[in-house]
Design a protein around this motif. Structure first.
Motif, mmCIF file in Angstrom:
data_model
loop_
_atom_site.group_PDB
_atom_site.id
_atom_site.type_symbol
_atom_site.label_atom_id
_atom_site.label_comp_id
_atom_site.label_asym_id
_atom_site.label_seq_id
_atom_site.Cartn_x
_atom_site.Cartn_y
_atom_site.Cartn_z
ATOM 1 N N HIS A 19 0.848 -1.206 0.000
ATOM 2 C CA HIS A 19 0.000 0.000 0.000
ATOM 3 C C HIS A 19 0.884 1.257 0.000
ATOM 4 N N GLU A 20 1.945 1.202 0.806
ATOM 5 C CA GLU A 20 2.858 2.366 0.825
ATOM 6 C C GLU A 20 3.446 2.621 -0.559
ATOM 7 N N ASN A 21 3.858 1.521 -1.206
ATOM 8 C CA ASN A 21 4.518 1.647 -2.513
ATOM 9 C C ASN A 21 3.646 2.359 -3.548
ATOM 10 N N CYS A 22 2.331 2.116 -3.486
ATOM 11 C CA CYS A 22 1.467 2.651 -4.549
ATOM 12 C C CYS A 22 0.928 4.045 -4.206
ATOM 13 N N PRO A 31 -2.116 11.938 2.715
ATOM 14 C CA PRO A 31 -0.737 11.681 3.154
ATOM 15 C C PRO A 31 -0.519 10.164 3.297
ATOM 16 N N LEU A 32 0.751 9.761 3.310
ATOM 17 C CA LEU A 32 1.089 8.336 3.260
ATOM 18 C C LEU A 32 0.358 7.487 4.318
ATOM 19 N N ALA A 33 0.427 7.905 5.588
ATOM 20 C CA ALA A 33 -0.147 7.075 6.661
ATOM 21 C C ALA A 33 -1.653 6.919 6.468
ATOM 22 N N GLU A 34 -2.316 8.000 6.080
ATOM 23 C CA GLU A 34 -3.776 7.933 5.873
ATOM 24 C C GLU A 34 -4.121 7.089 4.651
ATOM 25 N N VAL A 36 -2.425 4.513 3.568
ATOM 26 C CA VAL A 36 -2.292 3.100 3.949
ATOM 27 C C VAL A 36 -3.489 2.691 4.816
ATOM 28 N N ALA A 37 -3.856 3.558 5.762
ATOM 29 C CA ALA A 37 -4.979 3.231 6.657
ATOM 30 C C ALA A 37 -6.272 3.089 5.849
ATOM 31 N N ARG A 38 -6.463 3.970 4.874
ATOM 32 C CA ARG A 38 -7.684 3.896 4.050
ATOM 33 C C ARG A 38 -7.744 2.569 3.300
ATOM 34 N N ARG A 39 -6.603 2.163 2.739
ATOM 35 C CA ARG A 39 -6.602 0.917 1.973
ATOM 36 C C ARG A 39 -6.761 -0.299 2.890
ATOM 37 N N GLU A 40 -6.125 -0.240 4.080
ATOM 38 C CA GLU A 40 -6.254 -1.354 5.025
ATOM 39 C C GLU A 40 -7.697 -1.496 5.513
ATOM 40 N N ASP A 41 -8.403 -0.374 5.565
ATOM 41 C CA ASP A 41 -9.758 -0.368 6.107
ATOM 42 C C ASP A 41 -10.814 -0.639 5.024
ATOM 43 N N SER A 42 -10.398 -0.601 3.771
ATOM 44 C CA SER A 42 -11.366 -0.663 2.684
ATOM 45 C C SER A 42 -11.930 -2.082 2.515
ATOM 46 N N ALA A 43 -13.252 -2.173 2.450
ATOM 47 C CA ALA A 43 -13.904 -3.484 2.277
ATOM 48 C C ALA A 43 -13.427 -4.139 0.989
ATOM 49 N N LEU A 44 -13.238 -3.331 -0.034
ATOM 50 C CA LEU A 44 -12.761 -3.858 -1.319
ATOM 51 C C LEU A 44 -11.389 -4.504 -1.153
#
Ligand SMILES: CC(C)(COP(=O)(O)OP(=O)(O)OC[C@H]1O[C@@H](n2cnc3c(N)ncnc32)[C@H](O)[C@@H]1OP(=O)(O)O)[C@@H](O)C(=O)NCCC(=O)NCCS
Length: 314
Positions: A19-22, A31-34, A36-44
Motif C-alpha cells: 500500500h505504501e509503494n502505490c 498523506p502516506l499514513a492515511e 495506507v490506513a484507508r486501503r487497510e480499512d477498505s472493504a474492497l
C-alpha cells in the motif's frame, strides 16, 4: 535482472508495504499514513488476496486478486479480478509485473479460478500481451434536465427501515433478470451483495416504482464533481421501456439536485445511447481472460461485458 524475485502471498506487513509503494499513483491526495490506513480499512481491499514480489526482502511489486464469479452463457465460473498492479518506479521495465500476474493466475487456477478480469488504466496492449481480451467499455454522460414526459414511473429512496439484508433478494432478482442473463455476466451471490453494500456505504439507493407501486428496477448512485454517478442499475427482465424510464429519472434527479450532469458505465446500445453521449472509457477498460483451456470467451460474451456495472469494478 540477476537477483531472485520472490513472489508469494503477502504477509500483513508486506501488504502494508505494498500500500505504501502505490502512494505515488493511488493516494487520492491523502498523506502516506492515511493512504495506507484507508486501503487497510477498505472493504474492497480487505476482500482481496495480496501477492507481492520481493527482492532481497524488499516489496518491489504487488497486486490484488479479488474473488469475481461470472456466468458464461448461464454457467457459473469461479474467477478473479486482478487489480492494484504496481511496481516501484526504480524496478520498472524488468518484467516484474508480468511475472506477478502470471504467478497470480497460476496460483488462482490451482484454487479453482477459471476466469480472470481486470480494469485497465494503462495502454491495453500491455495486458493483451498476457492474453487479456479487450472488451467494449463505454461511459455515458448526459446533461441534467427535467423529465418532460410523465412515464408513470418514479424513483423512491430505499427507506432506512429497508435493511439491506432484507432487500438483497429483491435487488438480486431484478439484477439476475437483467444483467444476470447476458452472455458473460458478473454473478452476484448473496455474500457478494453483502460485500457491495459494505464497499459502497455512501451510495444512495432507489427503487424504480411503477404507478401501482411495484418495484421494477433499482438505481444505485453517488454524487461526485457536481454530477450524479450511476454505480449500478437494473430493470426487470431488461425491459427497454423500464430502462428508458429509469435513466430519464436519473437525469431528472440530477437536475432537481442542482447537479450539472449524470454519468456512468453504460453500454453503447439503446436506450442508453439515445439518452446519453457514449464514449470509450480511457481508464477502467474491461479486459478478460479464460484461465481454462476448455473455456472460450466468444464474441457474444465479449460484447455483453459492455453491460457490466461500475460497482463491480475492482
Ligand atoms: C504498469 C506497471 C505495473 C508495469 O510494471 P513493470 O514491472 O515495469 O512491468 P513489466 O516490466 O512487466 O512491463 C514493462 C512494460 O510495461 C510498459 N508500461 C509501463 N507503463 C505503461 C503504461 N502506462 N502503459 C502501457 N505500458 C506501460 C512498459 O512500456 C514496458 O513495455 P516493454 O516491455 O515493451 O518495454 C508499472 O509501470 C506501474 O506500477 N505503474 C503505475 C501503476 C499502474 O498504472 N498500474 C497499472 C494499473 S492497470
Amino acid at each position: 535482472m540477476t537477483e531472485f524475485l520472490d513472489i508469494h502471498l503477502a504477509s500483513d506487513a508486506e501488504r502494508c508495504r505494498a500500500h505504501e509503494n502505490c502512494h505515488d499513483v493511488w493516494s487520492l491526495g491523502l498523506p502516506l499514513a492515511e493512504h495506507v490506513a484507508r486501503r487497510e480499512d477498505s472493504a474492497l481491499h480487505r476482500r482481496a488476496r495480496w501477492i507481492v514480489g520481493c527482492l532481497n526482502g524488499q516489496v518491489v511489486a504487488a497486486l490484488a486478486s479479488h474473488p469475481l464469479r461470472v456466468k458464461l452463457h448461464g454457467r457459473s465460473l469461479p474467477g478473479i479480478g486482478i487489480a492494484s498492479v504496481h511496481t516501484l518506479n526504480a524496478f520498472r521495465g524488468q518484467g516484474i509485473a508480468q511475472r506477478l500476474i502470471r504467478w497470480a493466475e497460476s496460483y488462482e487456477q490451482l484454487q479453482g479460478a477459471r476466469f480472470s478480469a481486470l480494469f485497465c488504466d494503462i495502454e491495453p496492449r500491455y495486458y493483451a500481451r498476457l492474453g487479456y481480451i479487450l472488451c467494449p467499455s463505454h461511459i455515458g454522460t448526459a446533461a441534467a434536465a427535467p423529465c418532460e414526459v410523465d412515464s408513470g414511473f418514479s424513483l423512491r429512496v430505499v427507506g432506512a427501515n429497508e435493511v439491506y439484508g432484507h432487500r438483497i433478494p429483491r435487488l438480486a432478482e431484478i439484477y439476475d433478470s437483467d444483467h444476470g442473463r447476458r452472455a458473460l455476466a458478473i454473478e452476484r451471490t448473496a455474500d457478494y451483495w453483502e460485500h457491495l453494500a459494505e464497499r459502497k456505504p455512501t451510495a444512495e439507493n432507489f427503487w424504480l416504482n411503477s404507478e401501482g407501486g411495484d418495484e421494477c428496477g433499482y438505481l444505485c448512485a453517488r454524487t461526485a464533481d457536481r454530477g450524479l454517478v450511476i454505480e449500478d442499475h437494473a430493470v426487470r427482465d431488461g425491459a427497454p421501456t423500464l430502462r428508458t424510464a429509469l435513466l430519464r429519472l436519473a437525469i431528472d434527479l440530477a437536475h432537481e439536485r442542482g447537479l450539472s450532469q449524470v454519468m456512468g458505465w453504460l453500454p453503447a446500445e439503446p436506450p442508453a445511447e439515445e439518452l446519453f453521449t457514449l464514449s470509450p472509457r480511457k481508464t477502467e477498460i474491461t479486459m478478460v481472460k479464460s484461465l481454462d483451456m476448455a473455456i472460450t470467451l466468444d464474441d457474444e460474451a465479449i460484447r455483453s461485458t459492455d453491460w457490466w456495472q461500475e460497482i463491480d469494478h475492482v
